[in-house]
Design an enzyme around this catalytic site. Structure first.
Site, short mmCIF file in Angstrom:
data_model
loop_
_atom_site.label_atom_id
_atom_site.label_comp_id
_atom_site.label_asym_id
_atom_site.label_seq_id
_atom_site.Cartn_x
_atom_site.Cartn_y
_atom_site.Cartn_z
CD GLU A 228 24.05 3.58 56.50
OE1 GLU A 228 24.30 2.38 56.70
OE2 GLU A 228 23.55 4.01 55.44
CD GLU B 81 26.34 6.27 52.60
OE1 GLU B 81 25.83 5.18 52.27
OE2 GLU B 81 27.11 6.41 53.57
#
Ligand code: AHR
Length: 471
Positions: free
Chosen positions: A167, A284
């Site tokens: 991220e 995820e």
């Protein structure tokens, strides 16, 4: 009123192979996931280890998440380890680094999981990550290899999959897509020389970021093996006290995950143009209920949450809906990692002190085991509230059928090649039912009867339930 639905498995047009990597998991040093959930100070919890082996757990990502972009791997090797600030998602903990590289990778071997390590691109360096790859994987007699040996591991660990940051549009450094893309090129160029056989994961996000990162990487796509996207479902209202409308909203959101995969595949193909196969790493995914949302999707407030939430039958049905999509997209997805493996977010396993229990999501994952390494098959269904996924392997077929209706049962007439030998059902009176330390088996896998009618099998599926049938 009971629905009557026909389900027909089409054995003639296989979609592709369902890699066990689509059933991967994610263990982050966040809250009680790693410390306490998996790791009890100087050993892994044997009850959790056994449950993970049986689930099964074919693939495991570590150590983050946001934690990865703070993590320095050298802190977690050798006899003397520093205590650091463990940081992820707004939490700060005293991190004694007792669970480090050797512990994690040997744990993966014990539970039968291939490992996936996420490197530090936030506070780390290219050299630091190159050294980690060398330490884990080299058989050349370097100082790092000797250090690995002196720490007890003679054979290389052979870690195949490496995330280059996590991220990085947010917690992993707030990069712009162009800067991240350029940095990725530098990292991956150097890393590839350390291990030619490893696979590298580039960090994606939403459409705009993805387009711009891909544009920056165009011309260097040989550096990319997987393109990471994350998808958390946040629209289902409270974890326990949800309404019927919120129940359906969560399932809808889970279904939409497939659209995100299809959209991302189109962007990648627009750049790769068939010249390079880049897998989508949905590394995820899962439900993120508001009770656990002090940080994360739709919130930037840090309220001291521990990221633990209810894990009800509804969440298991949402996971099952997503898995149906993963099977349909098995040629695009190269891995999927449910977030997270113990205690945190959409966890299949929960612990409290000495007690451990399996959540309904654990059971759904277990019921999908026959689909591993099988060929995904198209399924035709003539009803709105029932969905299904099917696969075949070595002449045997497995079908997982879900009745999504909140209130009504369904009579499912199933036409499939071969004679069924096994029927397993996951059901409970309320979609909000869950297991807990004092009722660990409230929601559990049960046998279910089916009757033969001509060439078809007829099954009475309770409201909001899942069944797997195997021939
Ligand atoms: O899974 C919790 C967090 O969610 C991870 O650390 C991060 O990657 C994501 O935002």
């Amino acid at each position: 009123m009971q629905q009557k639905v026909n389900v027909r498995v089409d054995g003639e047009r296989p979609i592709g192979t369902i890699s066990p990597r689509l059933y991967g998991h994610f263990a982050e040093h966040l809250g009680r996931c790693c410390y306490d959930g998996l790791w009890a100070g100087d050993h892994f919890r044997p009850d959790v280890l056994q449950a993970l082996r049986e689930m099964p757990t074919p693939f495991l990502r570590w150590p983050g998440g946001c934690y990865a972009d703070h993590y320095h791997w050298r802190d977690g090797i050798g006899p003397t380890r520093p205590t650091r600030l463990g940081m992820s998602c707004g939490l700060q903990v005293e991190d004694d680094n007792s669970l480090g590289t050797h512990e994690f990778l040997e744990f993966c071997e014990q539970i039968g999981a291939a490992s996936y390590l996420a490197g530090n691109m936030g506070s780390g360096s290219v050299q630091e990550m190159c050294d980690w790859v060398e330490y884990c994987n080299t058989s050349v007699n370097t100082t790092l290899k000797q250090e690995r040996e002196s720490n007890g591991r003679l054979e290389p660990f052979g870690v195949k999959v490496w995330g280059v940051g996590n991220e990085n549009w947010g917690c992993g450094g707030n990069y712009s897509p162009e800067t991240y893309g350029l940095e990725y090129r530098r990292y991956a160029t150097m890393l590839r020389d350390v291990d030619h056989s490893a696979e590298w994961v580039v960090c994606g996000q939403v459409k705009d970021w993805n387009e711009r990162v891909l544009e920056t990487l165009k011309g260097h796509l040989e550096l990319v093996s997987h393109f990471s996207i994350h998808q958390y479902w946040t629209r289902g209202g409270p974890g326990r006290d949800f309404t019927e409308a919120q129940y359906y909203e969560l399932l809808k959101e889970a279904d939409e995950t497939e659209n995100f995969v299809v959209e991302t595949r189109a962007l990648i193909e627009g750049v790769a143009q068939g010249k390079r196969k880049i897998g989508i790493a949905l590394d995820e995914w899962g439900v993120w209920h508001p009770e656990a949302r002090g940080w994360g999707p739709d919130s930037c407030e840090i309220k001291g949450h521990n990221y633990e939430q209810a894990c009800t039958l509804r969440d298991a049905l949402a996971a099952n809906a997503a898995l149906e999509g993963f099977h349909r997209q098995c040629n695009s997805l190269s891995m999927c990692n449910l977030a997270q493996i113990v205690n945190v977010l959409h966890a299949p396993i929960r612990t409290e002190g000495d007690k451990m229990w399996l959540t309904p999501t654990y059971h759904v994952l277990h019921m999908h085991k026959p689909h591993f390494w099988a060929e995904a098959l198209p399924v035709e269904i003539d009803g709105e509230m029932v969905s299904a996924t099917a696969s075949s392997k070595s002449g045997r077929t497995a079908v997982t059928v879900m009745n999504r209706h909140f209130k009504e049962s369904a009579q499912v007439r199933l036409s499939l090649p071969g004679e069924p030998i096994r029927f397993e059902l996951l059901a409970s009176e309320s979609a909000a039912d869950e297991n807990g330390p004092d009722a660990p088996e409230r929601v559990r896998i049960q046998p279910i009867a089916a009757t033969k009618d001509g060439n078809d099998w007829v099954i009475e599926l309770p409201k909001h339930s899942v069944v797997t049938i195997q021939t």
